[in-house]
Scaffold this active site. Structure first.
Site, PDB file in Angstrom:
ATOM      1  N   ASN A 242      42.913  50.723 -22.886  1.00  0.00           N
ATOM      2  CA  ASN A 242      42.215  49.611 -23.533  1.00  0.00           C
ATOM      3  C   ASN A 242      41.739  48.580 -22.517  1.00  0.00           C
ATOM      4  OD1 ASN A 242      42.178  50.466 -26.200  1.00  0.00           O
ATOM      5  ND2 ASN A 242      44.187  49.596 -26.658  1.00  0.00           N
ATOM      6  N   ARG A 270       2.371  47.462 -11.408  1.00  0.00           N
ATOM      7  CA  ARG A 270       1.600  48.695 -11.565  1.00  0.00           C
ATOM      8  C   ARG A 270       0.370  48.458 -12.444  1.00  0.00           C
ATOM      9  NH1 ARG A 270       1.097  54.075  -9.626  1.00  0.00           N
ATOM     10  NH2 ARG A 270       0.565  55.466 -11.366  1.00  0.00           N
ATOM     11  N   GLY A 341       7.097  55.793 -15.482  1.00  0.00           N
ATOM     12  CA  GLY A 341       6.367  57.044 -15.476  1.00  0.00           C
ATOM     13  C   GLY A 341       6.997  58.063 -14.552  1.00  0.00           C
ATOM     14  N   GLU A 365      37.198  57.340 -21.304  1.00  0.00           N
ATOM     15  CA  GLU A 365      37.908  56.264 -22.019  1.00  0.00           C
ATOM     16  C   GLU A 365      37.560  56.261 -23.506  1.00  0.00           C
ATOM     17  OE1 GLU A 365      39.801  55.719 -19.920  1.00  0.00           O
ATOM     18  OE2 GLU A 365      38.967  55.100 -18.011  1.00  0.00           O
TER      19      GLU A 365
END
Length: 386
Positions: A242, A270, A341, A365
């Site tokens: 935990n 871009r 991309g 976990e």
């Protein structure tokens, strides 16, 4: 130093000390991890050379008080895990295995002599620990463990194996959970002990800058002094799990945030059709959706931290954070990759590396299924595990 994804000014919810800790860990990540992580990931190398620096920052067992540990709050621990995982999940995992699992087992269930002997050395990074619970045939159901420990005079003889154990080949000690005639017990096993062996599990497509191993115990003899006296049932290792699950709720959001920021930068730089990607409606929708999920996940993590610091955190609440934040973090990283991309598959760009790592984080976990059933039991009162 607000983050681009901080749509609700969450920085205002943190104290000056908490923000200072965040900035120290972030500087460490920027200086030591970001310039090197692509190479470490490609070569499947865990950089042991940065362990002393992590110790110097107080990251090892940082939520444990005394014994050379930093004694920081649960919220501060979470903040540090978020920043480390923004660098890489594998490096956050090292801190989690060392502190939340191995050191927590000793701090919660060890004798005073064991605490004095091991915790200061582990906090300093001079002794590395691993945590042996999962087995080849016992993953989501640790109660099905086959590793056994039998008494032999004043000693214990351990036989069995463990699988998917972080740090096993570099650990100095292993916290080993085994079935006995009296129930599940925990042992501190020095890895130099005769009959102990560890092998790296490879090749991997995820968590490549970390170490996962299989441990084998061939009539490994340890003294009664190496048994964790406070560990008297399967509840003991779950208490340690935990701690790790709590840190993951924060860490996953660090990976998601880093992927989002990479996508946002790329979209601003871009150009396609004579304008930046960020000017297109569909790109903006992607960025908005990612930022919304990040801020919601961070709110969950922060709520868990404040509850933990107040001593009011319950088991099902941890499952909320582990299940939700891992699930959305993977989707954010995958979506961030689409903004980049084709360039998104290059290792120089972080989103796909984060997404690959999070496949492991989402599994260990407690899988999605396990945490779903924990929450289902809380909501209905019915145990659907079996």
């Amino acid at each position: 130093m607000s983050d681009l994804s901080d749509l609700l000014n969450l920085d205002a919810e943190f104290s000056a000390e908490e923000l200072a800790l965040r900035d120290r860990v972030r500087e460490f990540v920027d200086r030591r991890i970001r310039p090197n992580i692509a190479e470490w990931y490609e070569q499947a190398v865990f950089p042991v050379e940065i362990v002393p620096e992590m110790a110097e920052l107080g990251l090892l067992g940082m939520h444990i008080s005394g014994y050379g540990c930093a004694g920081r709050s649960a919220t501060e621990y979470g903040i540090a895990m978020q920043e480390l995982e923004a660098g890489d999940s594998g490096l956050r995992t090292f801190v989690s295995v060392q502190g939340s699992l191995a050191m927590s087992a000793i701090a919660k269930h060890g004798s005073e002599e064991q605490k004095q002997r091991y915790l200061p050395e582990m906090a300093a990074g001079r002794v590395i620990g691993c945590f042996g619970l999962t087995e080849p045939e016992a993953g989501s159901d640790p109660a099905g463990m086959a590793t056994v420990a039998r008494r032999d005079g004043d000693d214990w003889i351990i036989t069995g194996s463990k699988r998917w154990i972080g740090l096993g080949t570099i650990a100095n000690i292993a916290i080993v959970w085994a079935r006995t005639d009296e129930g599940v017990r925990g042992f501190i096993v020095p890895t130099e002990t005769e009959g102990f062996s560890a092998q790296v599990l490879e090749p991997k497509l995820s968590m490549r800058a970390s170490i996962q191993t299989e441990l084998h115990f061939d009539e490994v003899r340890v003294s009664e002094a190496q048994r964790l006296p406070g560990a008297t049932s399967l509840r003991a290792p779950f208490e340690c799990l935990n701690e790790a699950r709590y840190g993951i709720a924060w860490g996953a959001m660090g990976a998601a945030r880093d992927a989002f920021e990479a996508a946002a930068r790329y979209a601003g730089e871009r150009k396609q059709f004579d304008k930046p990607l960020a000017a297109f409606q569909l790109t903006q929708k992607k960025l908005v959706d990612m930022a919304l999920e990040i801020v919601k996940g961070q709110l969950i993590a922060l709520r868990l931290g404040r509850l933990k610091d107040a001593g009011k955190l319950e088991r099902h609440m941890i499952s909320v954070g582990k299940l939700n934040n891992c699930r959305v973090a993977i989707e954010i990283c995958r979506e961030a990759r689409t903004v980049l991309g084709g360039n998104g598959i290059l290792l120089e760009n972080a989103p796909l590396r984060h997404a690959n790592n999070l496949e492991s984080v989402r599994t260990y976990e407690g899988t999605d299924e396990v945490h779903t059933l924990i929450l289902g039991q809380h909501l209905t009162g019915e145990n659907a595990f079996a």
